[in-house]
Scaffold this active site. Structure first.
Site, PDB file in Angstrom:
ATOM      1  N   LYS A 115      10.148   8.350   8.835  1.00  0.00           N
ATOM      2  CA  LYS A 115       9.103   9.370   8.716  1.00  0.00           C
ATOM      3  C   LYS A 115       9.544  10.713   9.286  1.00  0.00           C
ATOM      4  CE  LYS A 115       5.118   6.597   7.874  1.00  0.00           C
ATOM      5  NZ  LYS A 115       3.723   6.286   8.073  1.00  0.00           N
ATOM      6  N   LYS A 207       9.375   1.361  -0.917  1.00  0.00           N
ATOM      7  CA  LYS A 207       8.054   0.713  -0.863  1.00  0.00           C
ATOM      8  C   LYS A 207       6.983   1.646  -1.438  1.00  0.00           C
ATOM      9  CE  LYS A 207       5.918   1.867   3.520  1.00  0.00           C
ATOM     10  NZ  LYS A 207       4.855   1.497   4.399  1.00  0.00           N
ATOM     11  N   LYS A 210       1.676   5.888   0.484  1.00  0.00           N
ATOM     12  CA  LYS A 210       0.680   6.959   0.287  1.00  0.00           C
ATOM     13  C   LYS A 210       1.340   8.319   0.163  1.00  0.00           C
ATOM     14  CE  LYS A 210      -2.418   4.722   3.541  1.00  0.00           C
ATOM     15  NZ  LYS A 210      -2.375   4.535   4.977  1.00  0.00           N
TER      16      LYS A 210
HETATM   17  N1  AQP Z   1       4.046  -1.104   0.024  1.00  0.00           N
HETATM   18  C1  AQP Z   1       3.390  -1.936   0.819  1.00  0.00           C
HETATM   19  N2  AQP Z   1       3.399  -3.267   0.589  1.00  0.00           N
HETATM   20  C2  AQP Z   1       2.713  -4.128   1.379  1.00  0.00           C
HETATM   21  N3  AQP Z   1       1.979  -3.724   2.468  1.00  0.00           N
HETATM   22  C3  AQP Z   1       1.952  -2.407   2.717  1.00  0.00           C
HETATM   23  N4  AQP Z   1       1.333  -1.675   3.679  1.00  0.00           N
HETATM   24  C4  AQP Z   1       1.618  -0.357   3.515  1.00  0.00           C
HETATM   25  N5  AQP Z   1       2.415  -0.196   2.460  1.00  0.00           N
HETATM   26  C5  AQP Z   1       2.640  -1.436   1.937  1.00  0.00           C
HETATM   27  C6  AQP Z   1       0.492  -2.264   4.709  1.00  0.00           C
HETATM   28  O1  AQP Z   1      -0.768  -1.624   4.668  1.00  0.00           O
HETATM   29  C7  AQP Z   1      -1.304  -1.609   5.984  1.00  0.00           C
HETATM   30  C8  AQP Z   1      -1.819  -0.237   6.290  1.00  0.00           C
HETATM   31  O2  AQP Z   1      -0.751   0.685   6.289  1.00  0.00           O
HETATM   32  P1  AQP Z   1      -0.928   2.074   6.990  1.00  0.00           P
HETATM   33  O3  AQP Z   1      -1.712   2.964   6.149  1.00  0.00           O
HETATM   34  O4  AQP Z   1      -1.502   1.885   8.316  1.00  0.00           O
HETATM   35  O5  AQP Z   1       0.531   2.608   7.194  1.00  0.00           O
HETATM   36  P2  AQP Z   1       1.818   2.644   6.324  1.00  0.00           P
HETATM   37  O6  AQP Z   1       2.469   1.311   6.379  1.00  0.00           O
HETATM   38  O7  AQP Z   1       2.596   3.789   6.833  1.00  0.00           O
HETATM   39  O8  AQP Z   1       1.301   2.912   4.840  1.00  0.00           O
HETATM   40  P3  AQP Z   1       1.997   3.769   3.728  1.00  0.00           P
HETATM   41  O9  AQP Z   1       1.223   3.637   2.489  1.00  0.00           O
HETATM   42  O10 AQP Z   1       3.433   3.483   3.625  1.00  0.00           O
HETATM   43  O11 AQP Z   1       1.776   5.246   4.238  1.00  0.00           O
HETATM   44  P4  AQP Z   1       2.834   6.390   4.419  1.00  0.00           P
HETATM   45  O12 AQP Z   1       3.172   6.849   3.070  1.00  0.00           O
HETATM   46  O13 AQP Z   1       2.045   7.413   5.199  1.00  0.00           O
HETATM   47  O14 AQP Z   1       3.985   5.828   5.149  1.00  0.00           O
HETATM   48  C9  AQP Z   1      -0.205  -2.070   6.928  1.00  0.00           C
HETATM   49  O15 AQP Z   1      -0.449  -3.423   7.295  1.00  0.00           O
HETATM   50  C10 AQP Z   1       1.024  -1.962   6.103  1.00  0.00           C
HETATM   51  O16 AQP Z   1       1.997  -2.930   6.484  1.00  0.00           O
END
Ligand code: AQP
Length: 345
Positions: A115, A207, A210
């Site tokens: 990040k 992966k 968002k």
């Molecule tokens: N691609 C994914 N596959 C399976 N699980 C996922 N999670 C996130 N992406 C995937 C799971 O969703 C939960 C909430 O995630 P979060 O919003 O708290 O944080 P994150 O993992 O940083 O989500 P993103 O979508 O990847 O956001 P950005 O783009 O900001 O980095 C968690 O349990 C996570 O494991």
């Protein structure tokens, strides 16, 4: 683990664009666990400002995640749904954990590296300390189980390290207070199933996320049927037909991803999906995946939109959930302060 009451905790950041990966890796599993455990599900808004500070849509995003929890099937009467910033114990315990966690541990966290990117000097201190706050979120309730996607595995390991070090360093006052097995549990991650890591629809090596600039990389939970269909039709694939067995997915990350999504949405294994679709071209498989996705996600997206518009209801759920969470958190913080040795006048 016997000394600790079984309790599930997990959180989702309100950073917008809640997607299929969040749903299959996390939220859908939250729903299943509520039959077996007492659960606390948190909209982690303090985490949401670690990467980007000013988000004009933050309030709306907090309500959207809350709406997603409820629309997916979490019962806010039986379980606790709340937003992190309403319970000050998260920030208090995180500070103590900043003093427990070692720099060497934090420097190994791959999510920070990803990040922060190349401009690491410009990343916030909050982003660096994110795993310490996450440990506090979980241990504030002395949660024994945490359902998360695979990307959070390393942070869960750090949470266990923090609990272990706190239990060891304060072994004497903890034992004096009658906690024979330590004060904090060594929390178990609950990771698994065919969609523990849902990949981008545009690149099977990344992966689904968002923050991906391409909206075609993810299926948002609020996408309507047309948008879901367009994204699946444009999803990257390879020219081969689908294999009949899982071994045939090796080296085909995009095919593996779509099969995993189909398996998760239909409550089947990848092997079962391939037994049905082995030999099929992607055009046919994608058509089936569109129908399944629209069928499973359409009602959730519609209900999310309806609930999100009812801000009185959503804010009431968060207020009531926060009150119940705060009662539990305050008890932990009072004991932690005693264990650490702070004077309470
Ligand atoms: N691609 C994914 N596959 C399976 N699980 C996922 N999670 C996130 N992406 C995937 C799971 O969703 C939960 C909430 O995630 P979060 O919003 O708290 O944080 P994150 O993992 O940083 O989500 P993103 O979508 O990847 O956001 P950005 O783009 O900001 O980095 C968690 O349990 C996570 O494991």
């Amino acid at each position: 683990m016997a000394a600790f009451k079984e309790l599930v905790f997990s959180g989702v950041q309100p950073t917008g664009n809640l997607h299929l990966g969040n749903y299959l890796g996390a939220v859908r599993r939250f729903v299943a666990l509520q039959e077996q455990y007492d659960c606390i599900y948190c909209v982690v808004d303090l985490h949401a400002i670690t990467a980007e500070l000013y988000q004009p849509e933050l309030k709306s995003q907090i309500r959207e995640v809350t709406a997603a929890f409820i629309a997916a099937g979490i019962d806010p009467k039986k379980h606790i749904i709340f937003n992190q910033s309403q319970v000050s114990g998260h920030a208090e315990l995180a500070w103590i954990f900043n003093c427990v966690a070692r720099l060497g541990w934090m420097n190994r966290m791959t999510q920070f590296k990803e990040k922060a990117g190349k401009d690491r000097e410009n990343a916030s201190l909050g982003l660096y300390a994110y795993p310490s706050l996450m440990a506090a979120d979980i241990l504030l309730y002395r949660a024994t189980h945490v359902p998360v996607g695979e990307d959070q595995k390393q942070h869960l390991e750090l949470t266990r390290d923090v609990a272990q070090k706190f239990n060891n360093d304060f072994a004497a006052p903890i034992a004096e207070r009658g906690h024979a097995d330590g004060f904090f549990p060594l929390t178990e991650p609950l990771i698994g199933g065919p969609a523990a890591r849902v990949m981008s629809l545009r690149d099977g090596a990344k992966k689904m996320s968002k923050s991906d600039p391409s909206d075609f990389s993810r299926i948002n939970l609020t996408d309507d049927g047309d948008a879901i269909a367009a994204k699946i039709r444009r999803a990257k694939t390879d020219p081969e037909a689908l294999p009949s067995e899982e071994a045939g997915l090796a080296g085909r990350p995009e095919a593996e991803n779509l099969v995993g999504i189909y398996a998760a949405l239909s409550d089947r294994t990848k092997a079962e999906v391939l037994a049905e679709f082995g030999g099929a071209q992607f055009s046919a498989f994608k058509a089936a995946l569109v129908d399944l996705s629209v069928d499973r996600l359409g009602p959730i997206g519609a209900e999310m939109k309806r609930l999100k518009a009812d801000t009185t209801y959503i804010d009431g759920v968060l207020r009531e959930g926060s009150e119940r969470a705060r009662a539990m958190a305050d008890a932990t913080i009072a004991e932690v302060k005693d264990i650490v040795g702070f004077v309470r006048g």
